[in-house]
Design a protein around this motif. Structure first.
Motif, PDB file in Angstrom:
ATOM      1  N   PRO A 197       9.255 -16.200  -4.747  1.00  0.00           N
ATOM      2  CA  PRO A 197       8.664 -15.932  -6.607  1.00  0.00           C
ATOM      3  C   PRO A 197       7.534 -15.410  -7.564  1.00  0.00           C
ATOM      4  CG  PRO A 197       9.167 -18.477  -5.475  1.00  0.00           C
ATOM      5  CD  PRO A 197       8.919 -17.556  -4.658  1.00  0.00           C
ATOM      6  N   ALA A 198       7.911 -14.845  -8.072  1.00  0.00           N
ATOM      7  CA  ALA A 198       6.825 -13.520  -8.293  1.00  0.00           C
ATOM      8  C   ALA A 198       6.422 -15.118  -9.964  1.00  0.00           C
ATOM      9  CB  ALA A 198       7.921 -12.769  -9.607  1.00  0.00           C
ATOM     10  N   ILE A 199       5.208 -14.483 -10.132  1.00  0.00           N
ATOM     11  CA  ILE A 199       4.419 -15.561 -11.141  1.00  0.00           C
ATOM     12  C   ILE A 199       5.470 -15.481 -12.296  1.00  0.00           C
ATOM     13  CG2 ILE A 199       2.344 -14.729 -12.730  1.00  0.00           C
ATOM     14  CD1 ILE A 199       0.906 -13.319 -10.499  1.00  0.00           C
ATOM     15  N   SER A 200       5.904 -14.618 -13.154  1.00  0.00           N
ATOM     16  CA  SER A 200       7.302 -14.763 -14.214  1.00  0.00           C
ATOM     17  C   SER A 200       7.583 -16.207 -13.900  1.00  0.00           C
ATOM     18  CB  SER A 200       7.594 -13.776 -14.132  1.00  0.00           C
ATOM     19  OG  SER A 200       8.282 -13.157 -13.151  1.00  0.00           O
ATOM     20  N   GLU A 201       8.453 -16.127 -12.679  1.00  0.00           N
ATOM     21  CA  GLU A 201       8.753 -17.330 -12.428  1.00  0.00           C
ATOM     22  C   GLU A 201       8.361 -18.380 -12.214  1.00  0.00           C
ATOM     23  OE1 GLU A 201      12.450 -14.414  -9.845  1.00  0.00           O
ATOM     24  OE2 GLU A 201      10.785 -15.011  -9.043  1.00  0.00           O
ATOM     25  N   TYR A 243      -4.826 -11.709 -19.876  1.00  0.00           N
ATOM     26  CA  TYR A 243      -4.333 -11.604 -18.010  1.00  0.00           C
ATOM     27  C   TYR A 243      -5.464 -11.786 -17.483  1.00  0.00           C
ATOM     28  CZ  TYR A 243      -2.993  -8.967 -14.736  1.00  0.00           C
ATOM     29  OH  TYR A 243      -2.015  -8.296 -13.396  1.00  0.00           O
ATOM     30  N   LEU A 244      -5.914 -12.828 -16.345  1.00  0.00           N
ATOM     31  CA  LEU A 244      -6.458 -13.295 -15.812  1.00  0.00           C
ATOM     32  C   LEU A 244      -6.944 -12.199 -14.165  1.00  0.00           C
ATOM     33  CD1 LEU A 244      -6.125 -17.452 -16.035  1.00  0.00           C
ATOM     34  CD2 LEU A 244      -7.460 -15.667 -17.418  1.00  0.00           C
ATOM     35  N   ALA A 245      -7.427 -11.177 -14.677  1.00  0.00           N
ATOM     36  CA  ALA A 245      -6.948 -10.067 -13.508  1.00  0.00           C
ATOM     37  C   ALA A 245      -8.364 -10.833 -12.460  1.00  0.00           C
ATOM     38  CB  ALA A 245      -7.766  -8.897 -13.989  1.00  0.00           C
ATOM     39  N   ASP A 246      -8.445 -10.562 -10.974  1.00  0.00           N
ATOM     40  CA  ASP A 246      -9.774 -10.773 -10.079  1.00  0.00           C
ATOM     41  C   ASP A 246     -10.575  -9.779 -10.094  1.00  0.00           C
ATOM     42  OD1 ASP A 246      -8.910  -8.590  -7.440  1.00  0.00           O
ATOM     43  OD2 ASP A 246      -6.822  -8.985  -7.998  1.00  0.00           O
ATOM     44  N   PRO A 247     -11.413  -9.973  -9.693  1.00  0.00           N
ATOM     45  CA  PRO A 247     -12.628  -8.633 -10.471  1.00  0.00           C
ATOM     46  C   PRO A 247     -12.754  -7.523  -9.557  1.00  0.00           C
ATOM     47  CG  PRO A 247     -13.481 -11.025  -9.285  1.00  0.00           C
ATOM     48  CD  PRO A 247     -12.171 -11.416  -9.384  1.00  0.00           C
ATOM     49  N   ALA A 248     -11.507  -7.444  -8.556  1.00  0.00           N
ATOM     50  CA  ALA A 248     -11.564  -6.192  -8.064  1.00  0.00           C
ATOM     51  C   ALA A 248     -10.435  -5.859  -8.114  1.00  0.00           C
ATOM     52  CB  ALA A 248     -10.621  -6.214  -6.469  1.00  0.00           C
ATOM     53  N   ALA A 285      -5.848   0.056  -6.571  1.00  0.00           N
ATOM     54  CA  ALA A 285      -5.767  -1.284  -6.091  1.00  0.00           C
ATOM     55  C   ALA A 285      -4.357  -1.986  -6.155  1.00  0.00           C
ATOM     56  CB  ALA A 285      -5.886  -1.750  -7.717  1.00  0.00           C
ATOM     57  N   PHE A 286      -4.518  -2.286  -4.921  1.00  0.00           N
ATOM     58  CA  PHE A 286      -3.098  -3.464  -3.978  1.00  0.00           C
ATOM     59  C   PHE A 286      -3.089  -4.838  -5.194  1.00  0.00           C
ATOM     60  CE2 PHE A 286      -1.066  -6.351  -1.419  1.00  0.00           C
ATOM     61  CZ  PHE A 286      -0.323  -5.886  -1.209  1.00  0.00           C
ATOM     62  N   LEU A 287      -2.279  -5.333  -5.356  1.00  0.00           N
ATOM     63  CA  LEU A 287      -1.912  -6.640  -6.152  1.00  0.00           C
ATOM     64  C   LEU A 287      -1.027  -7.655  -5.642  1.00  0.00           C
ATOM     65  CD1 LEU A 287      -3.181  -5.097  -8.734  1.00  0.00           C
ATOM     66  CD2 LEU A 287      -2.207  -6.329 -10.296  1.00  0.00           C
ATOM     67  N   ASP A 288      -1.673  -8.247  -4.971  1.00  0.00           N
ATOM     68  CA  ASP A 288      -0.597  -9.627  -4.124  1.00  0.00           C
ATOM     69  C   ASP A 288      -0.639 -10.661  -4.873  1.00  0.00           C
ATOM     70  OD1 ASP A 288       0.715 -10.549  -2.135  1.00  0.00           O
ATOM     71  OD2 ASP A 288      -1.187 -10.410  -0.471  1.00  0.00           O
ATOM     72  N   TYR A 289       0.656 -11.753  -4.400  1.00  0.00           N
ATOM     73  CA  TYR A 289       0.255 -13.230  -5.244  1.00  0.00           C
ATOM     74  C   TYR A 289      -1.119 -13.406  -5.903  1.00  0.00           C
ATOM     75  CZ  TYR A 289       5.080 -11.772  -4.443  1.00  0.00           C
ATOM     76  OH  TYR A 289       6.048 -11.732  -4.419  1.00  0.00           O
ATOM     77  N   GLY A 309       2.003  -3.149  -4.867  1.00  0.00           N
ATOM     78  CA  GLY A 309       1.013  -4.704  -4.397  1.00  0.00           C
ATOM     79  C   GLY A 309       3.882  -5.174  -4.382  1.00  0.00           C
ATOM     80  N   PRO A 310       4.215  -6.237  -4.225  1.00  0.00           N
ATOM     81  CA  PRO A 310       5.522  -6.702  -4.216  1.00  0.00           C
ATOM     82  C   PRO A 310       5.648  -7.088  -6.131  1.00  0.00           C
ATOM     83  CG  PRO A 310       3.933  -8.475  -3.792  1.00  0.00           C
ATOM     84  CD  PRO A 310       2.464  -7.282  -3.552  1.00  0.00           C
ATOM     85  N   ALA A 311       7.107  -7.166  -6.108  1.00  0.00           N
ATOM     86  CA  ALA A 311       7.298  -7.365  -7.941  1.00  0.00           C
ATOM     87  C   ALA A 311       7.072  -8.839  -8.334  1.00  0.00           C
ATOM     88  CB  ALA A 311       8.824  -7.165  -7.636  1.00  0.00           C
ATOM     89  N   GLY A 312       6.724  -8.411  -9.347  1.00  0.00           N
ATOM     90  CA  GLY A 312       6.168  -9.833  -9.751  1.00  0.00           C
ATOM     91  C   GLY A 312       4.676 -10.096  -9.942  1.00  0.00           C
ATOM     92  N   VAL A 313       3.998  -9.981  -9.581  1.00  0.00           N
ATOM     93  CA  VAL A 313       2.184  -9.676  -9.381  1.00  0.00           C
ATOM     94  C   VAL A 313       1.545  -9.297 -10.610  1.00  0.00           C
ATOM     95  CG1 VAL A 313       2.291  -9.994  -7.166  1.00  0.00           C
ATOM     96  CG2 VAL A 313       1.966  -8.168  -7.679  1.00  0.00           C
ATOM     97  N   GLY A 314       2.584  -8.727 -11.260  1.00  0.00           N
ATOM     98  CA  GLY A 314       1.647  -8.871 -12.591  1.00  0.00           C
ATOM     99  C   GLY A 314       1.360  -7.009 -13.042  1.00  0.00           C
ATOM    100  N   LYS A 315       1.664  -5.644 -12.256  1.00  0.00           N
ATOM    101  CA  LYS A 315       1.212  -5.452 -12.101  1.00  0.00           C
ATOM    102  C   LYS A 315       1.697  -4.363 -13.937  1.00  0.00           C
ATOM    103  CE  LYS A 315       3.240  -4.060  -8.886  1.00  0.00           C
ATOM    104  NZ  LYS A 315       4.539  -4.749  -8.326  1.00  0.00           N
TER     105      LYS A 315
END
Length: 323
Positions: free
Chosen positions: A265-269, A33-38, A220-224, A57-63
């Protein structure tokens, strides 16, 4: 930007992922899982402060996948509650084992009848009351995810997934759990957590969360991700992918997300699309292949039709941006 740990380096981080936010970020990377520093910082603070963390955050960004990775890093079981409209206490917290209770009632009727034969009225009343109290006891209690997390003999990661899909009344029900790490069952009293769980709540922002819930959580807000990090995600998830193909894919997906689509498109897609192109033996992206496989990225026909009209100009691009 999150960087993959060098093999064999940072053994102390592997031993103690909570030593610092950067150590936790590296441990998450080892869990793919590659998390950003924030995001890594927010998760680290939630753990150290023993506070719930609201992931928005939007669907599919790894929450949801962050909960999976956190459980792996911490060596904890993952307890998941999937929220939906109409979710109530019986599905999320506990319910009574009615089949056992009915069997108990049949047995109890015969026992009480024999025990109270010849007893005084007061003695009979006491035995009946004692039997009724047993009827609503832990013996007949079925733990659902929230109660299971509190009663667990080991610390857990509790994922309350897509809380925005549940009714606002359910949020009010959660407040005791989020504030006090306890829940109250009218027939039995209050249950406090045996161990402090890591509580992660996710929301796709389909409706606004109440201020009462937000106050009880870190946020925490997760974006694409930027293309550079999504490229890393592809390389970690699909180690055999051609570098040129991976770069083309993330650039194309980044361009799609800038369009006015019904569902980006989500990351999984992106990962599914990349895997399909690898199965097709592709080493680069061309308009024909993109058109034939567009259904793996876009799940609404109007989105596909809109993209097909401009497909020729979208295939290709510059190098992924840093982020």
């Amino acid at each position: 930007m999150a960087k993959l740990p060098t093999p064999g380096v940072g053994a102390h981080a592997a031993a103690d992922p909570l030593a610092s936010p950067r150590d936790l970020e590296a441990a998450l990377a080892r869990a793919r899982y590659l998390a950003d520093p924030a995001t890594a910082l927010s998760l680290w603070l939630a753990l150290r402060m023993e506070r719930p963390l609201l992931l928005e955050g939007p669907a599919g960004v790894g929450k949801t996948d962050l909960a999976r990775a956190a459980a792996q890093v911490l060596g904890r079981p993952l307890v998941r509650l999937q929220c939906y409209e109409g979710l109530d206490e019986a599905k999320s917290l506990y319910e009574w084992d009615y089949a056992k209770q009915m069997l108990y009632t049949q047995l109890l009727r015969d026992v009480v009848s024999s025990e109270t034969r010849g007893a005084t009225l007061a003695e009979a009343a006491e035995r009946v009351a004692r039997s009724e109290a047993t009827f609503f006891s832990e013996h007949f209690l079925l733990s659902r995810p929230l109660l299971a997390a509190l009663r667990s003999d080991v610390p857990v990661v509790l994922l309350i997934d897509e809380v925005d899909r549940a009714d606002p009344e359910f949020e009010a029900f959660l407040l005791e759990l989020l504030s006090e790490l306890q829940i109250t069952i009218p027939e039995l009293g209050t249950f406090r957590a045996k161990h402090t769980p890591l509580v992660l709540l996710t929301t796709n922002a389909t409706r606004e969360m109440t201020e009462a819930l937000r106050r009880r959580c870190l946020h925490a807000f997760l974006d694409y991700p930027p293309s550079s990090r999504e490229l890393q995600i592809l390389q970690v998830t699909l180690p055999g992918i051609d570098d040129r193909l991976a770069e083309h894919l993330v650039l194309f997906v980044a361009a799609l997300r800038k369009l006015d689509l019904r569902k980006a498109p989500a990351i999984s897609e992106t990962i599914d699309w990349a895997r399909s192109l690898m199965l097709l033996g592709k080493s680069q992206l061309d308009p024909e292949t993109a058109r034939d496989t567009l259904g793996l990225l876009l799940k609404h026909q109007e989105d596909k039709e809109a993209v097909e009209k401009r497909l020729e100009g979208m295939v290709g691009g510059t190098r992924p941006e840093e982020g």
